[in-house]
Design an enzyme around this catalytic site. Sequence first.
Site, short mmCIF file in Angstrom:
data_model
loop_
_atom_site.label_atom_id
_atom_site.label_comp_id
_atom_site.label_asym_id
_atom_site.label_seq_id
_atom_site.Cartn_x
_atom_site.Cartn_y
_atom_site.Cartn_z
CD GLU A 89 -34.76 -7.84 -24.48
OE1 GLU A 89 -34.67 -6.82 -25.39
OE2 GLU A 89 -35.92 -8.45 -24.42
CD GLU A 127 -37.98 -4.98 -18.20
OE1 GLU A 127 -39.11 -4.65 -18.82
OE2 GLU A 127 -36.98 -4.94 -18.69
N GLY A 178 -42.57 -3.42 -23.76
CA GLY A 178 -41.83 -3.94 -24.67
C GLY A 178 -42.70 -3.94 -26.04
N GLY A 194 -41.63 -10.65 -23.08
CA GLY A 194 -41.97 -11.14 -24.33
C GLY A 194 -42.51 -12.46 -24.41
CG HIS A 224 -33.51 -4.64 -21.33
ND1 HIS A 224 -33.74 -5.98 -21.73
CD2 HIS A 224 -34.75 -4.28 -21.07
CE1 HIS A 224 -34.93 -6.09 -21.87
NE2 HIS A 224 -35.67 -5.20 -21.51
CB SER A 253 -46.00 -10.35 -20.67
OG SER A 253 -44.86 -11.08 -21.35
CG ASN A 255 -37.23 -1.45 -24.44
OD1 ASN A 255 -36.59 -0.75 -25.28
ND2 ASN A 255 -36.81 -2.43 -23.59
CD1 TRP A 256 -40.95 1.95 -29.16
CD2 TRP A 256 -39.51 3.15 -30.55
NE1 TRP A 256 -41.55 3.00 -29.67
CE2 TRP A 256 -40.90 3.81 -30.57
CE3 TRP A 256 -38.58 3.63 -31.07
CZ2 TRP A 256 -41.08 5.07 -31.14
CZ3 TRP A 256 -38.89 4.97 -31.77
CH2 TRP A 256 -39.98 5.50 -31.74
CE LYS A 257 -38.16 -5.40 -25.24
NZ LYS A 257 -38.15 -6.92 -24.62
P1 PGA Z 1 -42.40 -7.09 -23.21
O1 PGA Z 1 -40.72 -6.58 -22.82
O2 PGA Z 1 -43.13 -5.95 -22.90
O3 PGA Z 1 -42.17 -7.53 -24.66
O4 PGA Z 1 -42.34 -8.34 -22.35
C1 PGA Z 1 -40.65 -5.59 -21.71
C2 PGA Z 1 -39.05 -5.20 -21.74
O5 PGA Z 1 -38.19 -6.20 -22.05
O6 PGA Z 1 -38.67 -4.16 -21.38
#
Ligand code: PGA
Length: 251
Positions: free
Chosen positions: A97, A166, A232, A172, A95, A211, A9-11
């Site tokens: 976010e 998640e 991510g 993150g 997600h 993470s 997931n590049w966000k």
């Molecule tokens: P992360 O993000 O691997 O940076 O914790 C995962 C995600 O939000 O899908």
Amino acid sequence: MIKKLIIANWKMHYGPVKAGAWIRAFRRERLPKDMDIGVAVPHVSLPATHASLGRASVPLIGAQNAFWKSDGPFTGEISPDMLKELNVTFCLVGHSERRIHLGETDEMVAQKAAALQAAGIQPVICVGENETEHKKGETLKIVRGQLTAALSKIKTSGTSIIIAYEPIWAIGTGNACTPSDAKKMHEAIRELLNKKFGKAGQTMRIIYGGSVDAHNAAEYISTSHVDGVLVGSASLDPCAFGLLCRSAAIS
Ligand code: PGA
């Protein structure tokens, strides 16, 4: 047996130029054949990603969001049908976010997931509790509530769906949920899927995100009830992500 799945997931990283370069670099990586690998790309980078992919079938290309209507006066939104034209095979929905920064509700997530399924795109429905809920021991209640809402419009007979567990406190932060705690949650999610969808629920993938990196991916992937990982920050470097995929396959 469910085939394992690793999704990058590049966000909000990588416009068309950098996305194309990432794909070209990733194509040089030696990759495990016994698992599916996908990458969730910003909308504007989808055409460049496909162009760089050429005839290669790995990674699968996905999007990070979609609206629930197929067209109309919804300025700035992108429909599942539009994503279909770009050969998108899966799309993240709900997600954390987006729930936190854009106010996406369970009802919106449900509508998006159903619209994607109707368009033949696999929704990857993201659920997870925040830190306060986690500390209060409310994880199960929160995740069950999010899932029940998100699945309310999903059809058993349609394109299969993927659930991503998640925990928000693990995203993150470098503070990943332990594989044994993830396993407990995945078991509870599987139970809910089985109850709702019967036999079809047994084969829906439940992946873990938060993470995940090259050091712990193999442990998650080899944990029972964990059908894959959503990655991510550790997916931003194509070589490091290639290494992560290889490390997970050795298990
Ligand atoms: P992360 O993000 O691997 O940076 O914790 C995962 C995600 O939000 O899908």
